[in-house]
Design a protein around this motif. Sequence first.
Motif: not given
Length: 288
Positions: A170-174, A181-183, A187-188
Amino acid sequence: MHLYRGLRRVLPRSFSARLMAVVFAGVHVPLLVLLLWMAGGGPSPDGARWTLVWVVLGATVVGAAIVMAALHRLMAPLRQAADALEAYYDEQRLPHLPDLGHDQIGRLLHSINRSLHGVDAGLRDLRRSVLLDPLTQALNRRGCEQALADSARQAQAQRQPLSLFVVDLDNLKPINDAHGHLAGDQVLVQLVESARHWLQPGDWIGRWGGDEFLLVVQAGHEVACERLRRWLARLDQAGGNGAMPLKASAGGAAYRPGEDLRGLYQRADAAMYRAKYAGGARLLCEDD
């Protein structure tokens, strides 16, 4: 090569027969010359001479038979090498050829062993690269399709329960916007690693695309859903990147023996979208 080609025309199916024919001819040529000479232009032999000829002939035949038997045994490594190559080609079964030293045959067997093991390792790496997501090392889309088909086939054959879950962050974009994008990539990776901590043998996780994942759990549907809820709660509490909690919406569906797998995915995917539209950060199964 001329001798090899010539003998191949006479004895096309057996290298052993060609080799033994050469040995037989080499052993018997002197005796045949002696017999031709005595039968044609040589002096008339007495009985003792003919006795000697027959003794030499018998000894030559026995010696040739012993030589041929020995050659047949000496060619056993070549037959073993040919069988090993055929076994790998037909069944992908790696050979374990014996170590016979450093002569020509030993070097040939060593080379076959080393070459086939190298080829097999390369093929394994290629299969992994084809079926795994390079970032998370989870199954990629093709790997998910193959694994789902295998899991469904096994569940139907062994009459075992199987549940499919579609998980969407739900919150990958935030996270990407706030930390880069490295963070987000990290996360993935952490999401996959955290799932592997509780997935059991036969279960698997795959990256369907972007921030959407598939999980298959070989358990009763209620038990599988409860495991997913506990996992999503842990993600939300711990925070996927150490700074922000990782929220995900998930939908689950139980496999119905014999059903089309696209239908199974569509049911789980529809449940995931219901969870997302209900506010996210939750699991909804098809019965909810």
